[in-house]
Structures are given as C-alpha cells and as structure tokens.
Design a protein around this motif. Structure first.
Motif, PDB file in Angstrom:
ATOM      1  N   GLY A 109       0.804  -1.219   0.000  1.00 14.90           N
ATOM      2  CA  GLY A 109       0.000   0.000   0.000  1.00 14.90           C
ATOM      3  C   GLY A 109       0.836   1.268   0.000  1.00 14.90           C
ATOM      4  O   GLY A 109       2.048   1.249   0.231  1.00 14.90           O
ATOM      5  N   TYR A 137       3.899  11.853   5.472  1.00 18.96           N
ATOM      6  CA  TYR A 137       5.170  12.345   4.912  1.00 18.96           C
ATOM      7  C   TYR A 137       6.019  12.993   6.012  1.00 18.96           C
ATOM      8  O   TYR A 137       7.217  12.760   6.110  1.00 18.96           O
ATOM      9  CB  TYR A 137       4.959  13.379   3.800  1.00 18.96           C
ATOM     10  CG  TYR A 137       3.903  13.050   2.768  1.00 18.96           C
ATOM     11  CD1 TYR A 137       3.698  11.741   2.334  1.00 18.96           C
ATOM     12  CD2 TYR A 137       3.112  14.059   2.213  1.00 18.96           C
ATOM     13  CE1 TYR A 137       2.730  11.454   1.379  1.00 18.96           C
ATOM     14  CE2 TYR A 137       2.151  13.775   1.258  1.00 18.96           C
ATOM     15  CZ  TYR A 137       1.958  12.480   0.848  1.00 18.96           C
ATOM     16  OH  TYR A 137       1.001  12.209  -0.085  1.00 18.96           O
ATOM     17  N   CYS A 188       1.226  15.618  -3.704  1.00 16.46           N
ATOM     18  CA  CYS A 188       0.121  14.657  -3.774  1.00 16.46           C
ATOM     19  C   CYS A 188      -1.006  15.269  -4.598  1.00 16.46           C
ATOM     20  O   CYS A 188      -1.597  16.268  -4.198  1.00 16.46           O
ATOM     21  CB  CYS A 188      -0.367  14.355  -2.359  1.00 16.46           C
ATOM     22  SG  CYS A 188      -1.895  13.398  -2.302  1.00 16.46           S
ATOM     23  N   TYR A 348     -12.454  14.308  -2.293  1.00 18.74           N
ATOM     24  CA  TYR A 348     -12.497  15.182  -1.126  1.00 18.74           C
ATOM     25  C   TYR A 348     -13.068  16.549  -1.472  1.00 18.74           C
ATOM     26  O   TYR A 348     -12.713  17.138  -2.500  1.00 18.74           O
ATOM     27  CB  TYR A 348     -11.088  15.358  -0.532  1.00 18.74           C
ATOM     28  CG  TYR A 348     -10.541  14.060   0.014  1.00 18.74           C
ATOM     29  CD1 TYR A 348     -11.164  13.421   1.080  1.00 18.74           C
ATOM     30  CD2 TYR A 348      -9.426  13.459  -0.551  1.00 18.74           C
ATOM     31  CE1 TYR A 348     -10.682  12.213   1.575  1.00 18.74           C
ATOM     32  CE2 TYR A 348      -8.936  12.253  -0.057  1.00 18.74           C
ATOM     33  CZ  TYR A 348      -9.577  11.638   1.006  1.00 18.74           C
ATOM     34  OH  TYR A 348      -9.103  10.443   1.493  1.00 18.74           O
TER      35      TYR A 348
HETATM   36  N1  PLP Z   1      -1.598   8.606   0.275  1.00 19.07           N
HETATM   37  C1  PLP Z   1      -2.618   9.424   0.530  1.00 19.07           C
HETATM   38  C2  PLP Z   1      -2.545  10.825   0.078  1.00 19.07           C
HETATM   39  C3  PLP Z   1      -3.741   8.955   1.217  1.00 19.07           C
HETATM   40  O1  PLP Z   1      -4.748   9.791   1.485  1.00 19.07           O
HETATM   41  C4  PLP Z   1      -3.784   7.611   1.633  1.00 19.07           C
HETATM   42  C5  PLP Z   1      -4.933   7.056   2.373  1.00 19.07           C
HETATM   43  O2  PLP Z   1      -5.851   7.659   2.790  1.00 19.07           O
HETATM   44  C6  PLP Z   1      -2.692   6.815   1.357  1.00 19.07           C
HETATM   45  C7  PLP Z   1      -1.609   7.329   0.675  1.00 19.07           C
HETATM   46  C8  PLP Z   1      -2.651   5.391   1.841  1.00 19.07           C
HETATM   47  O3  PLP Z   1      -3.071   4.481   0.898  1.00 19.07           O
HETATM   48  P1  PLP Z   1      -2.989   2.925   1.162  1.00 19.07           P
HETATM   49  O4  PLP Z   1      -4.338   2.465   1.601  1.00 19.07           O
HETATM   50  O5  PLP Z   1      -2.579   2.345  -0.160  1.00 19.07           O
HETATM   51  O6  PLP Z   1      -1.945   2.654   2.203  1.00 19.07           O
END
Ligand code: PLP
Length: 409
Positions: A109, A137, A188, A348
């Motif tokens: 993930g 981060y 992001c 969002y």
């Molecule tokens: N990155 C962002 C910006 C997120 O909002 C999230 C989850 O809410 C993730 C990563 C995590 O994703 P994953 O479920 O693949 O760990």
C-alpha cells in the motif's frame, strides 16, 4: 538501561482522529437519543465491496494455493511479473509515459511506501511538504530524525519547508525560492485533504525545478483514478524529464476498494541517480529485499484483475458512484452559500468555514446541531485552519442526508 528512540518521542500525539473520535463519543454519551442519527463524512475509507471481477480472481487464486502443483510460497520481493507488466502497460504506457515493469515495486500500500521512501535519502535531506498535508510524509521524517524541533504553538517543524496551499494560490503550492535548499519534495495530486489537482504545465514546472536544483519529487498519486478532466496528468511521468527526478506512489485502495485487502506500488526509474551517481532504484530494491517479503500472491492476482476489461469497467462504476456523492455534496454546499473546492477530480470536498469560524468550532457546530461528522482542516496543518474536509466515500444516502441537514442549518 535501554533507551527509546528519541526521534519518536518528538512526535506530537495523533491529535486529529483521536480528538474527533473522543468528541463524537462524548457527544453520543450526552445525547444517546441522537447517537443513531450521526452521519460520518470524515472517513477516508471506502464503503463499496470489492468488484466481482476482483472477487473472482481472489477465489481462483485461493484455489491455486490449495493445490500442491499451483501452490505459491514467498512472492518475489519486488512483485510478480504479471502484475508489474499490467501496471506498466495500463497505468503508464497507455498514457504515453515510459515506465518499465522492473521499475515498478509492488507493495502492501501507499502508506507504507510513502512512509518508508525517506529511508533511501541522506539523513540531512531537507524535506518540503504542502500545508495542509497527508501527515505520513512529515511523521515518517520525524521518526528518521530529519525534521528539527517542533513548535507546538505554530504546529511547524524547524527543519521542514512548508508550502502553503490556500485559496489565494488555488491550493497548489508555489515553487520553493532559488535559495530554498530542499532535496525531497512531497507532492500529492489529486490532493488529500484539499481535493485540488495540478495541470500539466504546473507539474512540468515542478519537474523542471527538481531537475535544475538536484531535488527529488515523491509524487503520491493515490487518488489518480478520480481524475475526470482529460487535460489533467495522471502520472508525473507524463512530464518531460520526470524519470531523472521523480518517484511515484500509487495505491489500489481508492481506485478498487483495497483499503482492507492491501496493495500498492512505487515506481523508481533507473534514471534516478543521486549527486554521486548512486541508483535510487538499486537502493529501493535493496530496501525491499531486506525489509519486505512481497505482497500476497492472491492479492496480486486480485490487483491484476483490476486491469482486466471487466475489472476496469466495474471499478470505474464504483468511482463514478463516489463521484456522484462528491457532486451532490459540492453542489449542495455551493447552493447553500458555502465556498467549496475539490470534489471534481478528487473524492475530497474542501469547504471554507462560514463567518471566519475555526475548523474545530465548525466541527462542533455540525456535530451538535445536525449530527454530521467531517474533518477539521487545521488537523492537516496550519494552513488548513478555517477549512473543513468532507469525503465522498460514504453511501449515497449519507451524502444526501448530510447535505439536507447542513442546508437546513
Ligand atoms: N496517500 C494518501 C494521500 C492517502 O490519502 C492515503 C490514504 O488515505 C494513502 C496514501 C494510503 O493508501 P494505502 O491504503 O494504499 O496505504
């Protein structure tokens, strides 16, 4: 006597979600008759079940694991070729972006990858993050001892460069100045929490900046599947020169409902080299090989099914349904006079609290008067103060009901 890692002791408490939970449970205790009325639009978790094509692939893979001839043990550390190839073809080649299958590192993930990626950079790398920001981060760099001291009054770390994302700049960060000296830039898009997106010329400017200044961009594209506007880039590798300055992180959580199934990946191009010519691809492979034993076979087969014709069709239907929730929330709030953004290419919705109300006061007001729960923007960073996040991941009924009640406020 042993000592704990001091860097961990610097972490401020996970204030946001525990504070939300405690305010909601305290409200329910005081108002037991209203507890059943609560509508939750704060969560970032999906609510629809896995697509049938994905479930079929899971069942088939489980059956393979039940037979001696087709049983699989440890998966390859970096991912099965069938999945790495499907990713390279569908997520990148199909968009004209060059990513080779062996540059795709399959993982459990995007949270783990976005938290772990900092490990392959020097201890004195200075990070730059958007404000507001997905907290992983910053916290992962705090744990690594990279962020200096925390000022509780401002909510800022001394050795982190913050890039405010506000209404004035359309919630897209401005390039750091020429003397900023940042080496690890986290971006992001589509953004959590603001729902903002970046267009190709702006993303190209970031890539050019990173190449000129010897910086790396960690591009979190976990919400890429929600992009509806055909002009917006889905991957940073759609920009020229990104292979020498960018790492991209993706997730199966929000495009295919894998939040509980767990699958994601990170792309580290072979062309990404540090000041001494060290291959970051090699370092990330080394890290994976040492600390990760591969995502489960059955889950990788499920991930492969997301790219099948049926899988794409069924997951797209789920995304469209969430985006209809987003439209209902966005338009409902707008017509009630709220200033809102996001929600068009992202799940969002980011709303400005009315009358200069603080994020937490607005939270309390919504909870007390209409039993709707969202997320205070200030929990994502100081520039989120005065904002509030709602998500489209609930059911249609919850989106409609929340809007009906907020409009009646
Ligand atoms: N990155 C962002 C910006 C997120 O909002 C999230 C989850 O809410 C993730 C990563 C995590 O994703 P994953 O479920 O693949 O760990």
């Amino acid at each position: 006597m042993f000592k704990a890692n001091e860097a961990y002791l610097k972490l401020p408490g996970n204030y946001l979600f525990s504070e939300i939970a405690s305010r909601v449970s305290e409200y329910c205790e005081r108002n037991p008759d209203k507890a059943g009325r609560i509508v939750r639009l704060g969560i970032g978790d999906v609510t629809q079940p896995l697509a049938p094509a994905v479930v079929e692939a899971l069942h088939a893979a489980v059956d393979e694991m039940a037979e001696a001839q087709s049983f699989r043990g440890y998966a390859p550390d970096l991912g099965y070729d069938f999945l790495r190839q499907a990713i390279a073809e569908h997520d990148f080649a199909a968009r004209g972006a060059l990513v080779y299958p062996d540059e795709v590192f399959v993982s459990d993930g995007a949270k783990s990858d976005s938290g772990n990626i900092q490990e392959i950079f020097s201890a004195d790398a200075r990070i730059a993050v958007c404000d507001p920001v997905y907290p992983v981060y910053v916290d992962s760099n705090v744990m690594a001892g990279r962020t200096g001291t925390y000022d509780a009054s401002t909510g800022l770390w001394s050795d982190v460069t913050y890039m405010p994302c506000t209404q004035q700049n359309g919630f897209t960060p401005e390039l750091p100045g020429p003397d900023a000296d940042v080496s690890l830039i986290y971006l992001c898009f589509p953004n959590n929490p603001t729902g903002a997106v970046i267009d190709k010329p702006h993303l190209q400017a970031w890539v050019d900046y990173a190449n000129e200044h010897g910086a790396v961009i960690v591009y979190d594209a976990a919400y890429e599947a929600y992009i509806a506007d055909p002009m917006l880039p889905h991957s940073i590798y759609e920009c020229n020169g990104a292979r020498t300055c960018a790492i991209e992180i993706r997730s199966f959580s929000k495009n295919a409902g894998f939040t509980g199934t767990r699958l994601g990946y990170t792309v580290v191009p072979r062309d990404l080299k540090d000041a001494n010519g060290v291959s970051m691809h090699g370092l990330w492979a080394r890290r994976h090989g040492t600390k990760f034993n591969g995502a489960p076979y059955i889950v990788q087969r499920a991930g492969e099914a997301v790219y099948s014709e049926r899988g794409r069709c069924e997951t797209q239907a789920q995304i469209s349904s969430y985006m209809e929730n987003a439209r209902i929330i966005l338009e409902g709030l707008r017509s009630a006079g709220y200033t809102v953004s996001g929600g068009e290419n992202a799940p969002y919705i980011w709303l400005k609290t009315p009358d200069g109300c603080s994020s937490w006061d607005f939270f309390d007001q919504l909870l007390e008067s209409v039993q709707v729960v969202g997320t205070p923007g200030s929990g994502f960073g100081p520039s989120g103060e005065g904002y509030f996040r709602l998500t489209a991941f609930g059911t249609r009924e919850s989106a409609q009901e929340a809007i009906r009640r907020i409009r009646a406020l």
